[in-house]
Enzyme design. Structure first.
Site, mmCIF file in Angstrom:
data_model
loop_
_atom_site.group_PDB
_atom_site.id
_atom_site.type_symbol
_atom_site.label_atom_id
_atom_site.label_comp_id
_atom_site.label_asym_id
_atom_site.label_seq_id
_atom_site.Cartn_x
_atom_site.Cartn_y
_atom_site.Cartn_z
ATOM 1 N N HIS A 60 -33.579 27.236 -10.253
ATOM 2 C CA HIS A 60 -33.889 26.219 -11.260
ATOM 3 C C HIS A 60 -35.195 26.543 -11.977
ATOM 4 C CE1 HIS A 60 -36.866 23.710 -8.991
ATOM 5 N NE2 HIS A 60 -36.182 24.089 -7.934
ATOM 6 N N ASP A 161 -42.081 26.708 -6.911
ATOM 7 C CA ASP A 161 -40.811 25.986 -6.800
ATOM 8 C C ASP A 161 -40.343 25.642 -8.212
ATOM 9 O OD1 ASP A 161 -38.732 24.231 -6.363
ATOM 10 O OD2 ASP A 161 -39.932 22.725 -5.351
ATOM 11 N N GLU A 191 -33.214 20.269 -11.782
ATOM 12 C CA GLU A 191 -32.964 20.297 -10.340
ATOM 13 C C GLU A 191 -33.814 19.251 -9.638
ATOM 14 O OE1 GLU A 191 -33.406 21.528 -6.067
ATOM 15 O OE2 GLU A 191 -34.957 21.201 -7.571
ATOM 16 N N GLU A 192 -35.053 19.124 -10.079
ATOM 17 C CA GLU A 192 -36.014 18.258 -9.372
ATOM 18 C C GLU A 192 -35.678 16.776 -9.495
ATOM 19 O OE1 GLU A 192 -38.028 19.322 -7.345
ATOM 20 O OE2 GLU A 192 -38.670 21.345 -7.875
ATOM 21 N N ASP A 214 -33.970 29.303 -3.920
ATOM 22 C CA ASP A 214 -34.992 28.269 -4.070
ATOM 23 C C ASP A 214 -36.090 28.528 -3.048
ATOM 24 O OD1 ASP A 214 -36.285 25.915 -4.877
ATOM 25 O OD2 ASP A 214 -34.403 24.824 -5.070
ATOM 26 N N HIS A 300 -44.357 21.282 -3.726
ATOM 27 C CA HIS A 300 -44.589 20.093 -4.557
ATOM 28 C C HIS A 300 -46.059 19.679 -4.598
ATOM 29 C CE1 HIS A 300 -40.297 18.439 -5.315
ATOM 30 N NE2 HIS A 300 -40.300 19.747 -5.275
#
Lengths: 328, 349, 351
Positions: A60, A161, A191-192, A214, A300
């Protein structure tokens, strides 16, 4: 690959607003793909090879970020999250809006110093004093602002990420000289916020096999309950996470390839998280899927760290895998 | 009822995402009972029994997967575990289990470490999954050689025949429904039917109905029946969501269930003088039906359930008579379907 | 510009007084068919009860534009007969149980009158008096000797439509306003597009009907038309209200981000430009949670460019909501003007 990773991680493209990163990727791949398409949700879909098994590789290209939902009477921007933005990582963080406006995230952290402050109680200071002179308004989006750092083996950036997965896909596409398969390198959007881009791109591709590339949270750091995923010990093969169960036949095949070529790997069973694999698995009549993950610390947060050897090994593994037939 | 097949169904592993062993068993049984048999990419088993008519199709979906455990970490002699599906952690300590390793099946025990080895907050109440361990009685070296992260663990409780035609065991959710569908296929061998029957043993229901969604998309039936288990009355279960054991199947009512199919099933059960209950499912059914209904352009769906006690424990209890009744209800419904049945389905506005 | 006048208001009255809960939306389907059945080029009721109406345009390069408004409203289902006309119930859709005590209800297709009572405050201990009544403690009472009520029947608030000057008070404005707008758009369908109107079911249970409607229509472009809360009341401490979602009187609310959808930026731009040029007031709904049918539609097949527009309304998902007639009219006109000018050009640039 490091200059590529630097370029990818320093591009701003939160979920739903992936134009900028898509242009960067397009530039990197256009000479290597047989065909390139962009779908209604903005997914970038590059095909190489034709006729064999349809294999969808998904990484992603979006990143977590924020969207302004109010500029208050004193010019402070309030915001909603795009994806899983943890409040612990925010206070003092800097963000950059798509129109270039920088801002700093503020909060009343001295009022109750030991209490967690929630996102809804934070604000972005963009130097304005009223809604009138604010350079941003409702609906404007921003991502974290942090430069790429090279520590040798370990590299740090915002949005590792999943820009590291994007880098792996780009490099794999460049290195893959010949394949018996019809390989779709899909750079997915949103995606998130719930693997949305993968839902529609998988429907369009309708693959026989799906592989999500990922990051996965490494727990080889102080104060963790478990020690299961390590930086530098190779990519992980995910048996399950909260989103999907990896196809056991596919995992077995990956293990075979990795062991034959002496590429290190780690076995992973996760309780949380989910990847594009979930969306691919559920398309059409169903698709055997697996998630191939690059261990990543501080997922994150604005500073995500991966091991460069893991990145190279992931590329090596994918190239080996795609060069030969896959029977599951 | 002959319970041999059901007993072998609930004695065979087939956890969500790892259904292969039980699929093989069902495959053998269904092979002579169906005209075509195939596996979906996700491991759902599709058995097609052709009817005599103009290619209308009815899907009957029963999920074959069972909840279980998977190894997440190996710590010397001990195995850390994670769940596959909705595990009730209260039932785990002291359970006999089977570890499914590449080298074969290894028996084990789920152990709950004593309170003084656990964090303070775990001393009372159910011990969290992350603190429970599995012990297979092997040395650390043997464990390292034989067992790997990602190996699955299933309950090892043997089937128990109880008096009054009751059967206890694990995975009756939903192997009991697989057994009912199998009985129905057997009955159909000597009956005429117009519609094609798609007998489906779906995969991965317990982790989000992955198998049902994709099988329904691939096969696009005109109608769908989902057979699953529901709550029987018993200790701690007596409310409106519960039904007496041995009182027949339940017929679903609520947003997942097409009102016309609901009425047809009620009429049919009454005609057969078969006991049944109406199951109120206000918003969702919690079965494969919720996903099958909203597949592609939509599929009229009904949920039929068999009551069991102690759902999601290794000692689920069922009345075998209810399995037979369910099979009969399915058979008679199939036989009743004529070419023009779809035209009869209208919305009463 | 189109107008909201007596006929439109009468129709909304009929729509909001009708009872249509998730899984049984027949009463609304019936009203819509009576209104637009004659002018529809195609009309279909699908497996779940979605009413799908197509109105073809003229000329070449017509975009297929899907508009979705949901027919269902939040409410209840009777789940257990406790004898003497007393029933326990479950909620259908998201309802704050604190909104339930002391409300009259309509039960079943026949709209049998009933009430949701509660134990008299005199009989409660201090803790219970100030506590939140649990759903289990609340019952629907339909009186004795009512054979027309049974377990499985659906029920909703017994609230009759009322015009209050420039405002309307009614139940189920979410989303009968959207239904009314779609009916009006069908009656004034622009000729440059094929208008695909989906009157959807089970939105309140998780956008379920819209999923199959979108798959069937397979449009080029889609908009959900709904009603979204206005929380534009003052803060308890007099500070600035920064969580108002939308404000009454400021026109249609255009969505950027909700819990289920990131609106297509091309659609946000198109709607905003229409409003600016035609001088129709509009507002951006505050980015945040919640969701409309767009959440299902945009993920259909290989993806569908989708956005949402809502009429702001106060007190959604309670016995009575409140909206301004002017916001309704401006929403209708924003949509109508936007549709009249839309062409395939809007999708030329990538999202």
């Amino acid at each position: 690959m490091k200059p590529l990773i630097k370029k990818l991680t320093e591009t701003f493209s939160p979920s739903g607003y992936e134009n900028a990163i898509r242009e960067v990727i397009m530039d990197e791949i256009k000479d290597f793909a047989d065909e390139i398409k962009i779908d209604a949700l903005g997914n970038l879909i590059a095909r190489k090879g034709s006729g064999g098994k349809k294999i969808m590789l998904a990484a992603h290209m979006d990143e977590i970020g924020i969207m302004v939902n109010h500029v208050d009477k004193n010019g402070f921007a309030r915001f909603a999250s795009l994806g899983g933005v943890f409040p612990q990582t925010l206070v003092g963080s800097r963000v950059r809006f798509m129109n270039g406006t920088p801002g700093v995230i503020g909060a009343h952290y001295l009022k109750r110093p030991i209490k967690l402050i929630w996102n809804k109680d934070m604000f972005i200071d963009i130097g304005a004093t009223s809604p009138k002179n604010s350079p941003v308004q409702i609906g404007d989006v921003a991502a974290f602002d942090r430069p790429f750092v090279d520590l040798g083996d370990r590299i740090i950036g915002k949005s590792m990420d999943d820009r590291i997965g994007v880098a792996v896909l780009i490099e794999t596409l460049r290195k893959l000289k010949d394949t018996p398969h019809e390989v779709y390198f899909v750079f997915t959007t949103q995606e998130e916020v719930g693997v949305r881009g993968a839902i529609t791109s998988a429907y369009g591709v309708n693959p026989d096999i799906g592989i999500a590339i990922d990051v996965t949270g490494a727990d080889d750091i102080p104060e963790m309950d478990t020690k299961t995923i390590f930086l530098g010990k190779g990519p992980t093969f995910k048996f399950k996470d909260a989103g999907s169960i990896g196809d056991p036949r596919l995992i077995k095949h990956f293990i075979k390839v990795a062991e034959k070529d002496k590429i290190p790997y780690q076995r992973e069973v996760a309780n949380m998280g989910g990847t594009d694999a979930r969306a691919i698995q559920l398309t059409h009549a169903g698709v055997p899927v697996m998630t191939l993950s690059i261990p990543c610390r501080y997922v994150h947060s604005p500073s995500e760290m991966v091991d460069y050897k893991d990145v190279q090994n992931t590329v090596k593994l994918l190239v080996k895998l795609l060069e030969k037939n896959i029977e599951i | 009822m002959k319970t041999d097949f059901l007993k072998s169904l609930i004695s065979t592993s087939g956890l969500s995402g790892f259904e292969a062993p039980v699929t093989e068993l069902i495959q053998k049984k269904w092979d002579p009972l169906t005209d075509e048999l195939s596996l979906s990419p996700l491991g759902s088993l599709h058995g097609i029994k052709r009817g005599s008519g103009k290619s209308h199709s009815l899907m009957i979906a029963t999920h074959q997967d069972a909840i279980g455990l998977i190894i997440s970490q190996i710590d010397g002699e001990f195995l850390h575990i994670s769940n596959l599906g909705g595990i009730d952690i209260r039932v785990l300590p002291g359970q006999a289990v089977n570890v499914h390793a590449d080298s074969g099946v290894l028996p084990g025990i789920i152990c709950q470490p004593p309170a003084h080895l656990l964090p303070e907050d775990a001393a009372t109440g159910a011990v969290a999954l992350k603190h429970l361990l599995v012990d297979v009685g092997l040395s650390a070296r043997q464990v390292a050689r034989k067992i790997k992260i990602g190996d699955t663990i299933s309950f090892a409780t043997e089937p128990i025949e109880m008096s009054g035609g009751l059967l206890a065991g694990h995975s009756l959710d939903n192997r009991a429904s697989v057994a009912a569908l199998t009985l129905c296929l057997e009955e159909l061998q000597s009956r005429q039917h117009v519609w094609d029957v798609q007998a489906i043993a779906t995969a991965q229901e317990e982790v989000g109905a992955q198998g049902a969604r994709t099988s329904a998309f691939a096969l696009r039936p005109d109608l769908a029946i989902v057979v699953d288990v529901t709550f029987a009355k018993g200790p701690g279960a007596s409310g409106w969501e519960t039904f007496k054991l041995d009182s027949g199947p339940t017929i679903g009512w609520g947003a997942t269930n097409h009102p016309f199919l609901h009425e047809e099933f009620k009429k049919l059960a009454e005609k057969l003088e078969m006991p049944f209950s109406v199951e109120i499912l206000p918003s969702y059914s919690g079965t494969d039906g919720d996903d099958i209904q909203i597949t592609a352009e939509g599929i009229p769906t009904i949920v039929i359930s068999i009551p069991i006690r102690y759902m999601h424990t290794p000692v689920e209890v069922i009345a075998t008579k209810d399995i037979q009744r369910t099979a009969r209800l399915l058979t008679e419904f199939i036989v009743m379907l004529e070419d023009d049945f779809l035209e009869k389905i209208v919305w009463e506005d | 510009m189109l107008k909201i006048q007596n006929p439109q208001i009468k129709l909304l009255e009929k729509l909001t007084n009708a009872v249509a809960l998730p899984g049984d939306e027949g009463a609304i389907r019936k009203i819509i068919r009576a209104e637009v059945g004659d002018i529809a080029d195609e009309l279909k009721i699908d497996a779940m009860g979605n009413l799908l109406i197509t109105k073809h345009g003229k000329g070449k390069n017509r975009l297929k534009v899907m508009l979705a408004a949901h027919m269902d409203e939040v409410g209840f289902m009777l789940v257990d007969d406790e004898k003497d006309g007393i029933y326990s119930f479950e909620t259908l859709g998201g309802i704050d149980t604190r909104q339930l005590v002391g409300k009259p209800v309509w039960v079943g297709k026949e709209k049998v009158e009933g009430v949701i009572g509660a134990a008299p405050i005199h009989l409660l201990d201090a803790e219970a008096r100030n506590g939140k009544a649990s759903l289990k403690s609340l019952k629907i009472d339909v009186g004795v000797g009512k054979p027309k009520v049974k377990v499985g029947d659906r029920a909703t608030f017994a609230t009759k439509f009322l015009r209050m000057g420039n405002s309307i008070r009614a139940k189920a404005l979410d989303d009968r306003l959207g239904v009314a707008i779609l009916i009006e758009l069908l009656k004034n369908a622009p000729e440059n597009i094929d208008l695909l109107a989906a009157f959807t079911v089970q939105e309140e249970l998780g956008l379920r009907g819209a999923k199959i409607a979108a798959h069937a229509f397979n449009p080029d472009l889609a908009l959900a038309v709904d009603s979204t809360p206005a929380y534009d009341m003052p803060m308890h401490d007099g500070s600035e209200n920064i969580h108002y979602n939308t404000k009454l009187g400021e026109g249609p609310a255009i969505y950027t981000l909700d819990g289920r959808t990131l609106s297509d930026p091309r659609i946000i731009r198109w709607l905003s430009e229409t409003g600016d040029e035609k001088k129709i007031p509009y507002q951006y709904r505050q980015p945040g949670g919640g969701g409309t049918d767009a959440g299902s539609i945009h993920l259909s097949r290989a993806g569908i460019p989708t956005g949402s527009v809502s009429v702001p309304g106060r007190y959604a998902h309670t016995a009575m909501g409140l909206c301004r007639i002017k916001d309704w009219e401006n929403t209708l006109n924003l949509l109508h003007e936007a549709l009249c000018r839309v062409s395939p050009k809007i999708l030329e640039k990538n999202r």
